[in-house]
Design an enzyme around this catalytic site. Structure first.
Site, PDB file in Angstrom:
ATOM      1  N   SER A  59       0.843  -1.195   0.000  1.00 14.49           N
ATOM      2  CA  SER A  59       0.000   0.000   0.000  1.00 14.49           C
ATOM      3  C   SER A  59       0.887   1.257   0.000  1.00 14.49           C
ATOM      4  CB  SER A  59      -0.963  -0.047   1.192  1.00 14.49           C
ATOM      5  OG  SER A  59      -2.037   0.833   1.002  1.00 14.49           O
ATOM      6  N   ARG A 118     -12.176   7.220   8.332  1.00 15.94           N
ATOM      7  CA  ARG A 118     -11.807   5.803   8.454  1.00 15.94           C
ATOM      8  C   ARG A 118     -12.923   4.895   7.964  1.00 15.94           C
ATOM      9  NH1 ARG A 118      -7.000   3.097   8.809  1.00 15.94           N
ATOM     10  NH2 ARG A 118      -7.150   1.244  10.097  1.00 15.94           N
ATOM     11  N   ASP A 138      -8.890  -6.474  -4.728  1.00 12.64           N
ATOM     12  CA  ASP A 138      -8.544  -5.144  -4.206  1.00 12.64           C
ATOM     13  C   ASP A 138      -9.380  -4.071  -4.902  1.00 12.64           C
ATOM     14  OD1 ASP A 138      -7.277  -2.837  -3.234  1.00 12.64           O
ATOM     15  OD2 ASP A 138      -5.280  -3.715  -3.358  1.00 12.64           O
ATOM     16  N   HIS A 170      -7.998  -5.368  -0.343  1.00 12.78           N
ATOM     17  CA  HIS A 170      -6.703  -4.691  -0.217  1.00 12.78           C
ATOM     18  C   HIS A 170      -5.875  -5.175   0.981  1.00 12.78           C
ATOM     19  CE1 HIS A 170      -3.771  -1.462  -0.640  1.00 12.78           C
ATOM     20  NE2 HIS A 170      -4.014  -1.070   0.604  1.00 12.78           N
ATOM     21  N   ASP A 171      -6.520  -5.364   2.128  1.00 12.93           N
ATOM     22  CA  ASP A 171      -5.815  -5.759   3.355  1.00 12.93           C
ATOM     23  C   ASP A 171      -5.265  -7.185   3.332  1.00 12.93           C
ATOM     24  OD1 ASP A 171      -5.975  -3.373   4.662  1.00 12.93           O
ATOM     25  OD2 ASP A 171      -7.554  -3.953   6.057  1.00 12.93           O
TER      26      ASP A 171
END
Length: 389
Positions: free
Chosen positions: A152, A222, A320, A350-351
């Site tokens: 990232s 967030r 992602d 993504h994580d």
């Protein structure tokens, strides 16, 4: 340790696992501002071996947006004795990015002229972060590293390292990032920044010490971000259209206290971040990601990528949303020295590079093996030189 031709005697490495900071002096940013009296925080595991200006066992690990130096925690399955990044064999160093709030100089840091940096802290780019890290390694007396690894925002820093200081990086591993910010990324990241800067408690960025912090704005940012970090499939499978326990979001009128389960989950994620991260750092680092563009000043993206000499492995995640897999395919097609390409297959999105321990273990071990089997750009150049007699 080897002798160094550095302007200052090298700083002694901190004890293993201990947070320490290194002063790197004033740092001029790409855009023309100056961060005075800059410090970079770091932790390390393992012992440096070899020539600190030549072949050695140093691996730099770069954290993502809200990460810190404790890579042995957020990547606990990857770093440690006997693990893929075996600290009995390698010396793993993780720095905290310039502008962050975990020890390196950022908006929440004390300003040399008094008070906190706050709104005086300038915008920084990914390149500025890398220049700061380079100065940090210089202060430690480290002139070259075996590899730099990051995902990232960390991956963006790795890519910049390979173009800014190719002679000092033998190998690179880039996870879940692109060659530049896409318009979609800038759009969704700007929405996060605006959530914070429009919170009345933001106070123009000078809220530190005022007793009021833009927690509502940071939590909202967030919530938006977290949806881009996780896969659509995973979120839907976990929550679907379920109500939060004991609440009813299907009443005659919409009420804040009557939530869907996914809403409660995202609110929890937002609140959790406000307890551990500084809102101004979030703005600074997100803005740096907006400015990420390897092609800037280098004749465009593909020309910049083609100029890369560092053997680089690219890894993407098939689900992602934030950095779609086609962006890693673009990197792999255009990089001047592609070491390998790998795909993380996961519903997580993504994580996945932080979550899929078994797949990451295989990828990291494969990368390490390839670094042993493939000559570095420096070795290739030296070999060519030998034949040019």
């Amino acid at each position: 340790m080897a002798n160094h031709n550095h302007p200052y005697p090298p700083v002694e490495l901190a004890p293993e696992g201990q947070l320490a900071t290194v002063a790197i002096g004033d740092l001029a940013t790409e855009a023309g501002a100056v961060v005075v009296d800059t410090h970079i925080a770091y932790r390390r595991w393992g012992t440096p071996k070899g020539d600190l200006d030549g072949k050695n066992n140093i691996i730099i690990v770069e954290h993502a947006l809200t990460g810190g130096t404790e890579a042995n925690d957020w990547w606990c399955e990857a770093i440690g004795p006997g693990k893929a990044l075996d600290t009995d064999e390698w010396c793993v160093i993780c720095t905290n990015a310039l502008g962050s709030c975990y020890g390196s100089t950022g908006p929440a840091s004390e300003h040399p002229d008094g008070g906190v940096w706050g709104s005086r802290f300038p915008a920084v780019s990914i390149r500025d972060m890398v220049h700061a890290e380079h100065a940090f390694l210089d202060a430690l007396g480290i002139g070259r590293v075996h590899a730099i690894i990051g995902g990232s925002m960390g991956g963006a820093r790795v890519l910049e390292w390979t173009l800014l200081y190719p002679e000092q990086v033998d190998y690179a591993l880039v996870l879940a990032v692109s060659a530049r910010a896409s318009a979609w990324q800038i759009g969704i990241q700007t929405a996060q920044i605006t959530s914070i800067t429009q919170d009345p408690d933001w106070q123009g960025g000078d809220y530190h010490g005022s007793g009021r912090t833009p927690d509502a704005g940071l939590a909202a940012a967030r919530r938006i971000a977290h949806l881009t970090y996780r896969g659509e499939l995973e979120i839907d499978e976990r929550f679907g259209t379920s109500s939060q326990s004991g609440e009813n979001p299907l009443g005659a009128f919409r009420e804040d206290g009557q939530r869907f389960a996914v809403q409660s989950y995202l609110e929890h994620q937002g609140t959790k971040l406000t307890k551990r991260f500084d809102a101004a750092s979030y703005v600074i680092l997100t803005e740096a990601l907006n400015r990420h563009d390897l092609g800037r000043g280098r004749g465009g993206l593909n020309k910049a990528l083609a100029s890369s000499t560092v053997p680089t492995m690219i890894v993407g995640v098939d689900t992602d949303i934030l950095y779609p897999y086609h962006q890693q395919e673009h990197l792999s097609r255009n990089l001047g020295n592609l070491l390998a390409m790998a795909k993380l297959s996961s519903p997580v999105g993504h994580d996945a590079f932080l979550v899929e321990a078994r797949q990451m273990d295989r990828i990291l071990r494969n990368f390490i093996t390839l670094t042993h089997e493939t000559p570095s750009a420096r070795e290739v150049a030296a070999e060519r030189g030998a034949y040019d007699i």
